[in-house]
Design a protein around this motif. Structure first.
Motif, short mmCIF file in Angstrom:
data_model
loop_
_atom_site.label_atom_id
_atom_site.label_comp_id
_atom_site.label_asym_id
_atom_site.label_seq_id
_atom_site.Cartn_x
_atom_site.Cartn_y
_atom_site.Cartn_z
N MET B 135 48.41 32.22 35.26
CA MET B 135 48.88 32.38 36.64
C MET B 135 50.04 31.44 36.94
SD MET B 135 45.39 32.72 38.81
CE MET B 135 45.84 31.37 39.84
N ALA B 136 49.91 30.19 36.49
CA ALA B 136 50.96 29.20 36.77
C ALA B 136 52.27 29.60 36.09
CB ALA B 136 50.50 27.82 36.29
N LEU B 137 52.17 30.04 34.83
CA LEU B 137 53.38 30.44 34.11
C LEU B 137 54.02 31.66 34.77
CD1 LEU B 137 52.26 30.09 30.38
CD2 LEU B 137 54.12 28.84 31.46
N ASP B 381 49.85 40.85 40.35
CA ASP B 381 50.46 40.04 41.40
C ASP B 381 49.68 38.75 41.60
OD1 ASP B 381 49.07 40.50 44.46
OD2 ASP B 381 48.49 41.86 42.84
N VAL B 382 50.38 37.70 42.05
CA VAL B 382 49.79 36.37 42.05
C VAL B 382 48.59 36.24 43.02
CG1 VAL B 382 50.26 33.92 42.48
CG2 VAL B 382 51.87 35.30 41.17
N PRO B 383 48.68 36.67 44.30
CA PRO B 383 47.50 36.52 45.16
C PRO B 383 46.26 37.23 44.61
CG PRO B 383 49.40 37.04 46.50
CD PRO B 383 49.82 37.21 45.07
N ARG B 384 46.46 38.38 43.99
CA ARG B 384 45.31 39.09 43.41
C ARG B 384 44.71 38.27 42.27
NH1 ARG B 384 45.22 44.82 40.33
NH2 ARG B 384 42.98 44.97 40.18
N ALA B 385 45.60 37.67 41.47
CA ALA B 385 45.12 36.83 40.37
C ALA B 385 44.38 35.62 40.91
CB ALA B 385 46.31 36.39 39.51
N ILE B 386 44.85 35.05 42.03
CA ILE B 386 44.17 33.89 42.63
C ILE B 386 42.75 34.30 43.05
CG2 ILE B 386 44.13 32.30 44.61
CD1 ILE B 386 47.19 32.29 44.54
#
Lengths: 58, 503
Positions: B135-137, B381-386
């Motif tokens: 996620m960070a990358l 997408d990032v929010p979904r991954a969070i």
């Protein structure tokens, strides 16, 4: 848990329930917890105030 | 289209040279596996604050919060703000990790429940680190892609960051990571606040902000009924208590300091510092509504687009260096932490020669980091991954809490809690399609509730852990480090009945 040398609790317990191991928190834990609560409350109050200011309803 | 200038490249090159130089300098401090994983437990408060801040803060946090705030208004801040209510409890929790006298959280599980739970946690820990680093990358690479108008592809920036953090992480382990966090934490703070004055000026100050944002009454509320309401907030706060204990880097975050107080202050202040930055990320997302209008960009791109459009060319290199910093400090910490899990808890490195263990750790650090690029490529997408990571991490955290407080909890109950929570989470996530914000609190209640219930019921129906093992665990976990001598006197008395007691 009981200390086999003395037969008493190895550390003071917060509750006397048989299966539960909650040690009584010391001074450093309680003072730090209170300070952390205060800082968190201040931060959240700051955020609420910022939102009110930006809305124009302060 | 926006192109980097020579000055921007010079700043990025200087930054990379400094962090790699720090790694080379740190390698002299690393001669054993404990140095590599824990830095010899010799860090003071300032270092521990920046370590906790750096290890817990990365570019995808800024991307996710700004994106959600662009979509929902200031309520988007809850994606990271929830921990403001957890922080006081972290003060109480922090010494548990130091007092366990372990190097990894898997050691903790092994100490409480036996070897099978140690291996289970080690496997989960690797998945968790893979997810977080991926996620960070991805978050950072998306930012850099947006910043450079697509001139630097996602894969190129992920590879560049990975090579850079490996070049110092492999050599210097946690020592290099903590030293670099001191520098990189400062750059992350800069990244968080740099945009705000430019966005504020662009909109024409307070009056401009109020005039340009449609429906400011709704945008500047902290609750969005139907999406992020009170139930959502309470459920995610509870979820975070189960999640934080299960994150592999939390062990070194709370155990690499010189004293218990250094660890406590380092962790709580570092976590609080991140909350302050969170306000800046949310504000950036909300100001983007005023600048571009709602819905013009995808959430993930908003932070990068703001940087591209608002910052003068001289600042761009600094911003890219800050974004890279926010990921690289994580990359180093997670790779080293994963090497510890693999070497100590899966390969059982405790039986290896110290030098051999150190070299296997270094090799695995590299293998893990390269593998995380593949994971990043598969993340959406990032929010979904969070949200996905919010669900996965606490599944193993239930057994941690049961074992910490409840003497009756046993290894069968710990397995049952993990399996029940995982099964119900899968059913809720894929079977019932509870994948959005509106369903999140129901999903959390489902898997945490079933996990706790299964853990309690199965523990009560199966044999207890041996009393002497439990006594050893609780004596260790609740004895302060300064009373080590007392503990060393007691532990030889707590042995299996029939074995010789060494006074």
């Amino acid at each position: 848990m009981r200390d086999p040398r003395t037969g008493r609790d190895f550390y003071p317990r917060l509750v006397r329930w048989k299966e539960w191991e909650f040690p009584r928190p010391g001074g450093e834990a309680l003072i730090g917890f209170a300070i952390a609560c205060g800082v968190s409350a201040l931060l959240h109050a700051g955020l609420v105030a910022l939102c009110a200011w930006l809305r124009g309803t302060e | 289209m926006w192109i980097l200038t020579a000055l921007d490249f010079a700043i990025i090159a200087l930054y990379l040279a400094v962090v790699i130089g720090i790694g080379w300098a740190a390698r002299r401090k690393v001669s054993t596996a404990e140095d590599y994983y824990m830095g010899g437990r010799r860090f003071g408060r300032a270092m521990m604050i920046m370590y906790a801040f750096g290890a817990g803060t990365h570019a995808d946090n800024a991307v996710g919060v700004a994106g959600q705030s662009y979509k929902l208004g200031m309520t988007g801040i809850w994606y990271q703000w929830i921990l403001v209510f957890n922080t006081p409890f972290f003060w109480l929790l922090s010494p548990v990790f130091r007092r366990a006298r372990c190097m990894t959280t898997a050691d903790f599980f092994e100490l409480r429940y036996g070897p099978s739970l140690g291996v289970l946690y080690a496997c989960m820990g690797l998945v968790i680190n893979w997810g977080y680093l991926g996620m960070a990358l991805l978050g950072a690479a998306k930012l850099i892609e947006a910043l450079t108008g697509g001139h630097v592809s996602l894969m190129t920036s992920m590879l560049l960051m990975t090579v850079a953090f490996l070049s110092y992480g492999i050599l210097g382990g946690v020592v290099a990571a903590i030293w670099n966090d001191f520098l990189q934490g400062g750059l992350t703070i800069l990244m968080s606040f740099l945009l705000l004055p430019f966005a504020w000026y662009k909109l024409g100050g307070l009056e401009g902000v109020r005039a340009s944002i449609p429906d400011p009454e709704r945008v500047f509320r902290l609750i969005t009924p139907g999406e992020i309401g009170l139930f959502w907030i309470v459920a995610t706060i509870v979820n975070q208590m189960f999640s934080v204990v299960a994150q592999p880097h939390i062990m070194s975050n709370n155990a690499a300091g010189r004293t218990e107080l250094d660890n406590r202050i380092g962790f709580c202040v570092g976590v609080t510092l991140k909350r302050v930055c969170t306000v800046a990320w949310a504000l950036a997302g909300v100001l983007a509504i005023g600048i571009y209008g709602p819905g013009k960009y995808e959430g993930d791109h908003v932070f990068g687009v703001l940087v591209r459009d608002l910052l003068p060319a001289g600042f761009a290199g600094l911003m890219i260096a800050s974004i890279m910093a926010s990921v690289m400090d994580n990359g180093a910490v997670m790779s080293v932490g994963s090497a510890a899990l693999f070497t100590r808890n899966i390969l059982k490195g405790k039986t290896l020669a110290p030098e051999r263990e150190l070299w296997i750790s270094r090799i695995f650090t590299g293998v893990f980091a390269v593998g995380s690029i593949g994971f990043a490529s598969a993340v959406g997408d990032v929010p979904r991954a969070i949200r996905l990571m919010w669900n996965i991490v606490p599944l193993i955290g239930i057994a941690f809490w049961l074992g910490l407080w409840w003497r009756r909890a046993n290894r069968y109950g710990a397995w049952a809690s993990f399996l029940a929570a995982t099964g119900t989470w899968m059913y809720g996530y894929w079977g019932l399609h509870w994948q959005g914000d509106a369903e999140l609190p129901y999903l959390i209640t489902l898997y945490l509730g079933s996990g706790v219930l299964a853990g309690v019921v199965v523990s009560l129906l199966t044999p207890r852990e041996p009393e002497w093992l439990l006594d050893r665990f609780y004596a260790t976990i609740w004895t302060p480090i300064r009373r080590d001598d007392e503990l060393n006197e007691l532990l030889p008395l707590l042995v299996k009945p029939g074995e010789v007691k060494h006074a």
